[in-house]
Design a protein around this motif. Sequence first.
Motif, PDB file in Angstrom:
ATOM      1  N   ASP A   4       0.861  -1.182   0.000  1.00 15.47           N
ATOM      2  CA  ASP A   4       0.000   0.000   0.000  1.00 15.47           C
ATOM      3  C   ASP A   4       0.896   1.230   0.000  1.00 15.47           C
ATOM      4  N   PRO A   5       0.470   2.308  -0.659  1.00 15.99           N
ATOM      5  CA  PRO A   5       1.354   3.466  -0.872  1.00 15.99           C
ATOM      6  C   PRO A   5       1.537   4.316   0.377  1.00 15.99           C
ATOM      7  N   VAL A   6       2.801   4.518   0.772  1.00 16.84           N
ATOM      8  CA  VAL A   6       3.040   5.338   1.965  1.00 16.84           C
ATOM      9  C   VAL A   6       2.744   6.812   1.703  1.00 16.84           C
ATOM     10  N   ARG A   7       2.650   7.226   0.438  1.00 16.97           N
ATOM     11  CA  ARG A   7       2.271   8.622   0.182  1.00 16.97           C
ATOM     12  C   ARG A   7       0.906   8.946   0.806  1.00 16.97           C
ATOM     13  N   TRP A   8       0.035   7.927   0.912  1.00 14.88           N
ATOM     14  CA  TRP A   8      -1.258   8.136   1.543  1.00 14.88           C
ATOM     15  C   TRP A   8      -1.141   8.125   3.066  1.00 14.88           C
ATOM     16  N   LYS A   9      -0.089   7.510   3.580  1.00 14.57           N
ATOM     17  CA  LYS A   9       0.128   7.567   5.028  1.00 14.57           C
ATOM     18  C   LYS A   9       0.454   9.000   5.436  1.00 14.57           C
ATOM     19  N   TYR A  10       1.317   9.655   4.660  1.00 11.18           N
ATOM     20  CA  TYR A  10       1.597  11.072   4.933  1.00 11.18           C
ATOM     21  C   TYR A  10       0.303  11.870   4.922  1.00 11.18           C
ATOM     22  N   ALA A  11      -0.593  11.541   3.987  1.00 12.32           N
ATOM     23  CA  ALA A  11      -1.841  12.287   3.852  1.00 12.32           C
ATOM     24  C   ALA A  11      -2.725  12.149   5.085  1.00 12.32           C
ATOM     25  N   ILE A  12      -2.881  10.905   5.577  1.00  9.42           N
ATOM     26  CA  ILE A  12      -3.785  10.752   6.726  1.00  9.42           C
ATOM     27  C   ILE A  12      -3.169  11.341   7.995  1.00  9.42           C
ATOM     28  N   ILE A  13      -1.845  11.248   8.117  1.00 11.35           N
ATOM     29  CA  ILE A  13      -1.183  11.825   9.294  1.00 11.35           C
ATOM     30  C   ILE A  13      -1.284  13.348   9.255  1.00 11.35           C
ATOM     31  N   GLY A  14      -1.008  13.927   8.102  1.00 13.94           N
ATOM     32  CA  GLY A  14      -1.094  15.382   7.959  1.00 13.94           C
ATOM     33  C   GLY A  14      -2.511  15.898   8.100  1.00 13.94           C
ATOM     34  N   ASN A  15      -3.474  15.167   7.549  1.00 13.08           N
ATOM     35  CA  ASN A  15      -4.858  15.614   7.611  1.00 13.08           C
ATOM     36  C   ASN A  15      -5.392  15.559   9.034  1.00 13.08           C
ATOM     37  N   ALA A  44      -3.392  15.919  11.733  1.00 12.17           N
ATOM     38  CA  ALA A  44      -2.698  16.977  12.456  1.00 12.17           C
ATOM     39  C   ALA A  44      -3.298  18.354  12.147  1.00 12.17           C
ATOM     40  N   LEU A  45      -3.641  18.585  10.884  1.00 14.46           N
ATOM     41  CA  LEU A  45      -4.145  19.892  10.481  1.00 14.46           C
ATOM     42  C   LEU A  45      -5.640  20.059  10.721  1.00 14.46           C
ATOM     43  N   ASN A  46      -6.400  19.023  10.413  1.00 18.56           N
ATOM     44  CA  ASN A  46      -7.844  19.182  10.333  1.00 18.56           C
ATOM     45  C   ASN A  46      -8.637  18.270  11.259  1.00 18.56           C
ATOM     46  N   GLY A  47      -7.949  17.445  12.065  1.00 20.26           N
ATOM     47  CA  GLY A  47      -8.649  16.568  12.986  1.00 20.26           C
ATOM     48  C   GLY A  47      -9.407  15.452  12.315  1.00 20.26           C
ATOM     49  N   VAL A  48      -8.968  15.067  11.115  1.00 18.98           N
ATOM     50  CA  VAL A  48      -9.647  14.011  10.373  1.00 18.98           C
ATOM     51  C   VAL A  48      -9.051  12.665  10.753  1.00 18.98           C
ATOM     52  N   ASN A  49      -9.891  11.779  11.291  1.00 19.19           N
ATOM     53  CA  ASN A  49      -9.435  10.445  11.658  1.00 19.19           C
ATOM     54  C   ASN A  49      -9.331   9.543  10.433  1.00 19.19           C
ATOM     55  N   PRO A  50      -8.461   8.518  10.484  1.00 19.98           N
ATOM     56  CA  PRO A  50      -8.375   7.563   9.374  1.00 19.98           C
ATOM     57  C   PRO A  50      -9.656   6.755   9.262  1.00 19.98           C
ATOM     58  N   PRO A  51      -9.892   6.153   8.097  1.00 24.25           N
ATOM     59  CA  PRO A  51     -11.075   5.300   7.918  1.00 24.25           C
ATOM     60  C   PRO A  51     -10.833   3.931   8.522  1.00 24.25           C
ATOM     61  N   PHE A  52     -11.841   3.098   8.523  1.00 17.48           N
ATOM     62  CA  PHE A  52     -11.720   1.744   9.033  1.00 17.48           C
ATOM     63  C   PHE A  52     -11.689   0.758   7.875  1.00 17.48           C
ATOM     64  N   HIS A  53     -10.509   0.442   7.423  1.00 16.30           N
ATOM     65  CA  HIS A  53     -10.328  -0.634   6.451  1.00 16.30           C
ATOM     66  C   HIS A  53      -8.918  -1.177   6.593  1.00 16.30           C
ATOM     67  N   ALA A  54      -8.603  -2.239   5.884  1.00 19.30           N
ATOM     68  CA  ALA A  54      -7.353  -2.967   6.106  1.00 19.30           C
ATOM     69  C   ALA A  54      -6.125  -2.200   5.666  1.00 19.30           C
ATOM     70  N   TRP A  55      -6.294  -1.100   4.918  1.00 23.97           N
ATOM     71  CA  TRP A  55      -5.145  -0.316   4.476  1.00 23.97           C
ATOM     72  C   TRP A  55      -5.051   1.008   5.230  1.00 23.97           C
ATOM     73  N   SER A  56      -6.179   1.520   5.729  1.00 19.48           N
ATOM     74  CA  SER A  56      -6.219   2.775   6.485  1.00 19.48           C
ATOM     75  C   SER A  56      -5.425   3.872   5.796  1.00 19.48           C
ATOM     76  N   SER A  57      -5.717   4.113   4.531  1.00 20.12           N
ATOM     77  CA  SER A  57      -4.900   5.049   3.779  1.00 20.12           C
ATOM     78  C   SER A  57      -5.682   6.145   3.073  1.00 20.12           C
ATOM     79  N   ILE A  58      -7.004   6.214   3.306  1.00 16.29           N
ATOM     80  CA  ILE A  58      -7.791   7.235   2.641  1.00 16.29           C
ATOM     81  C   ILE A  58      -8.473   8.089   3.701  1.00 16.29           C
ATOM     82  N   PRO A  59      -8.292   9.424   3.667  1.00 14.84           N
ATOM     83  CA  PRO A  59      -8.911  10.254   4.693  1.00 14.84           C
ATOM     84  C   PRO A  59     -10.407  10.045   4.782  1.00 14.84           C
TER      85      PRO A  59
END
Length: 424
Positions: A392-403, A405-420
Amino acid sequence: MTIAVDVQALGASAGGVPGPVKPEAPAHVIRDDAEAIAVATALAAEFRKGASERDRHATRPLPELDAFSQSGLWSINVPRAYGGPGVSYRTLARVVAIISAADPSIGQIAQNHLGIVAAIQTVSDEDQKHLLFGEVLRGVRFGNAFSERGTKRAAEFETHFVDHGDHVLVRGQKFYSTGALLAHLVPIVAVDGEGRAWYAIAERDAPGLTVIDDWSAFGQRGTASGTVLIEDVRVPKTHLVPAWKGYEGPRTDGAVFQIIQAAIDAGIGRAALDDTIAFVREKARPWIDSGQDRASDDPYTIQAIGDLTIRQHAAEALLDRAGDALDAAIAAPDAESVAAAQLAVAEAKVLTTEIALAASNKLFELAGTRSTLAAENLDRHWRNARTHTLHDPVRWKYAIIGNHALNGVNPPFHAWSSIPSQPA
């Protein structure tokens, strides 16, 4: 590619490659976290001896898997209430990293088994837990028939089942089926009439279930992550696990699968770094302008090894931190604790991916041209890192971590947890 498989040892099957026989004796049960680490360390020392040759010849590691699962390490996350060790996920991640540093194909084959054990704890009823955990404690190995080729997205499935009273009939086709070839039971992700995903756990040699050994990737060659054909495979409802329940609310199933992926990459990075240091010390020559008699005294090499060592230690530290966050979320699951675990695992996944790729690539620059010779087979580290980190692409890991930190958006519930997902 010629695949070395001992067909007689694997048993008989109606088609494809036959499955292994189930163990005659129950597996050992690990006592505690300390024993889990000790057993993993001892096994890794044995697995390391043949890892390069297994990679060279794409040999499927059946004897090693038998030793691994019978050691008790495949039941370490079975809860104590059901007779298992119930070790922490910090320890489980360390175990996977230790084994993967010796042979990451063996570490990856265990990944989906351990994830399924965690899912059973989350979503199964008591009768099913006692039944399936009992199988695991006897040394039975779960495989994986999850992913499909040809669907629009990774989390979309065409494999489905039809209700037939006390059992279901499953039909579909899978790929990337890590562990299925050498498993005793094969969990198949299949959807019901409402589109909900279940784990339909089939016998490895069930009529209609065909495992084809067609994995041809240049890395993780021992995982045999190829095709599974499922043609009206009968699965009793006792073995139909409601996977969808693990993603309908704050649950840790996705984070468990992810931390094991990160641990495999941490192991690959550790192996590449250790082999780089050994080669520079024992075989590499110093550059002519260094004025040194030993390659290990080259100041630029020293600096590079220092940098890789720090990054490896940082990745391992984040893996420990992620394990602690996961243990806390499992003990008291709610939206915030589960999100904290997902985010911690995502951070570990980023750094373990980066060190696996960096260490396995830098190896050749620091060790020199001799390190590229086929006899050394050091390219297996890069091939394994490059192949496994594509999960799974770590570029999306940066996205969920940054989102978050900035916007209080929690990760989704799936086996990859990579889409805000949505703001907390």
